[in-house]
Design an enzyme around this catalytic site. Structure first.
Site, mmCIF file in Angstrom:
data_model
loop_
_atom_site.group_PDB
_atom_site.id
_atom_site.type_symbol
_atom_site.label_atom_id
_atom_site.label_comp_id
_atom_site.label_asym_id
_atom_site.label_seq_id
_atom_site.Cartn_x
_atom_site.Cartn_y
_atom_site.Cartn_z
ATOM 1 N N PRO A 92 56.955 78.824 91.561
ATOM 2 C CA PRO A 92 56.598 79.047 90.308
ATOM 3 C C PRO A 92 55.650 80.360 90.082
ATOM 4 O O PRO A 92 55.616 81.127 88.795
ATOM 5 C CB PRO A 92 55.813 77.844 89.677
ATOM 6 N N GLU A 119 52.473 72.295 98.242
ATOM 7 C CA GLU A 119 51.950 73.539 97.443
ATOM 8 C C GLU A 119 52.341 74.954 97.777
ATOM 9 O O GLU A 119 51.851 76.030 97.486
ATOM 10 C CB GLU A 119 50.283 73.722 97.722
ATOM 11 N N ARG A 161 78.872 82.410 89.866
ATOM 12 C CA ARG A 161 79.969 82.539 88.937
ATOM 13 C C ARG A 161 80.175 84.130 88.571
ATOM 14 O O ARG A 161 81.209 84.566 88.022
ATOM 15 C CB ARG A 161 79.633 81.805 87.643
ATOM 16 N N ASP A 176 78.503 86.983 78.342
ATOM 17 C CA ASP A 176 77.309 86.284 78.240
ATOM 18 C C ASP A 176 75.883 86.374 77.564
ATOM 19 O O ASP A 176 75.788 87.877 77.482
ATOM 20 C CB ASP A 176 76.952 85.978 79.917
HETATM 21 N N1 ADE Z 1 59.356 75.566 92.566
HETATM 22 C C1 ADE Z 1 58.400 74.876 91.702
HETATM 23 N N2 ADE Z 1 58.505 75.014 90.676
HETATM 24 C C2 ADE Z 1 59.394 76.107 90.498
HETATM 25 C C3 ADE Z 1 59.967 77.125 89.554
HETATM 26 N N3 ADE Z 1 59.396 76.697 88.152
HETATM 27 N N4 ADE Z 1 60.879 77.983 89.845
HETATM 28 C C4 ADE Z 1 61.120 78.230 91.173
HETATM 29 N N5 ADE Z 1 60.680 77.223 92.069
HETATM 30 C C5 ADE Z 1 59.830 76.405 91.769
#
Ligand code: ADE
Length: 273
Positions: A92, A119, A161, A176
């Site tokens: 994230p 984590e 794809r 797209d």
């Molecule tokens: N791992 C946990 N959340 C994630 C996200 N939003 N994008 C990519 N990998 C992740």
């Protein structure tokens, strides 16, 4: 293209056997290798995580299993003739995964994914491999998943794809939503197929008119409408030159106003609604 995925949940990657990605594999366009990270542990409990230095909640994935796994995956890939590896680290905290990045990744011959649980992975692992090969830290959206495996499926499908010979029609992804250079980066509008009437609902007349110019214009207006509603940020980002006269009329009708430079902004009263 060669894909390696190192994970503690190999079964999570089963969907790589079906649908489009499965077909790409069957056609020889994708060579997928899923590995169990615990295969590179040496203790009775197959430990892959430990407590974080500095304290705090959760666990951190350990350097040793990842280091051994990645060394082996790289070595065995090179042995079988693969070249040009890049590491894709779903997190994230990564850069947003976009169609542009999907195109960039689709041009690489070999991607190695390292989906993490807990984590995340001890930072030294990415730092180490970044000295040898390109590393892409990628986030698929502003939310936190329990692990990176779902992100691997997302990235893999978006990339697969785009590979030549995977989608039936080479033109299929030209239009797209988000395609680089797509018409002003608008979302795609609605689509219809037979039957011509369903539960009292018909098809917009223009689509049955056979008039290609009018159909293209209608599609453009619908794309503008949907983008203005669902992704106003994309409209605001557009250069003035992205819009023709009819676009400007449509946007004005939707409550958008041009600023002197020609870019469009939502009128303040519409923002509050
Ligand atoms: N791992 C946990 N959340 C994630 C996200 N939003 N994008 C990519 N990998 C992740």
């Amino acid at each position: 293209m060669r894909l390696d995925v190192v994970t503690i949940f190999p079964e999570y990657l089963e969907p790589l056997n079906v649908s489009l990605v499965g077909k790409a594999r069957a056609r020889g366009r994708l060579d997928v290798h899923v590995h169990d990270l615990r295969g590179w542990t040496h203790d009775r409990h197959n430990t892959v995580d430990d407590t974080p230095y500095g304290g705090g909640p959760g666990m951190v994935m350990k350097t040793e299993p990842w280091g051994e796994a990645l060394d082996d995956v790289l070595a065995s890939g090179y042995e079988t003739g693969a070249h040009g590896p890049a590491l894709v680290v779903p997190t994230p905290s990564g850069r947003p995964f976009t169609q542009e990045l999907a195109v960039e990744l689709s041009l690489r011959p070999w991607l190695i994914f390292t989906p993490a649980r807990y984590e995340g992975i001890d930072r030294r692992v990415t730092d180490e491999y970044a000295t040898r090969i390109p590393v892409y830290e990628v986030s698929i959206g502003d939310y936190v998943l329990a692990g990176g495996e779902a992100a691997v499926l997302v990235v893999t499908e978006a990339v697969a794809r785009l590979l030549p010979g995977v989608l039936g029609n080479a033109e299929s992804h030209r239009d797209d939503s988000f395609a680089p250079g797509a018409m002003a980066n608008l979302l795609e509008g609605p689509v219809y197929t037979k039957p011509p009437e369903w539960r009292g609902r018909g098809i917009p007349d223009v689509l049955l008119s056979g008039h290609h110019g009018k159909i293209a214009r209608w599609r453009r207006d619908e794309a503008l409408r949907r983008t203005a509603t669902n992704r106003p940020d994309l409209i605001e980002r557009c250069e003035a030159s992205a819009f023709d006269k009819k676009d400007r009329e449509t946007l004005s009708l939707l409550g958008w106003a041009p600023e002197p430079g020609g870019r469009f902004w939502r009128r303040p009263q519409d923002v509050e609604e």
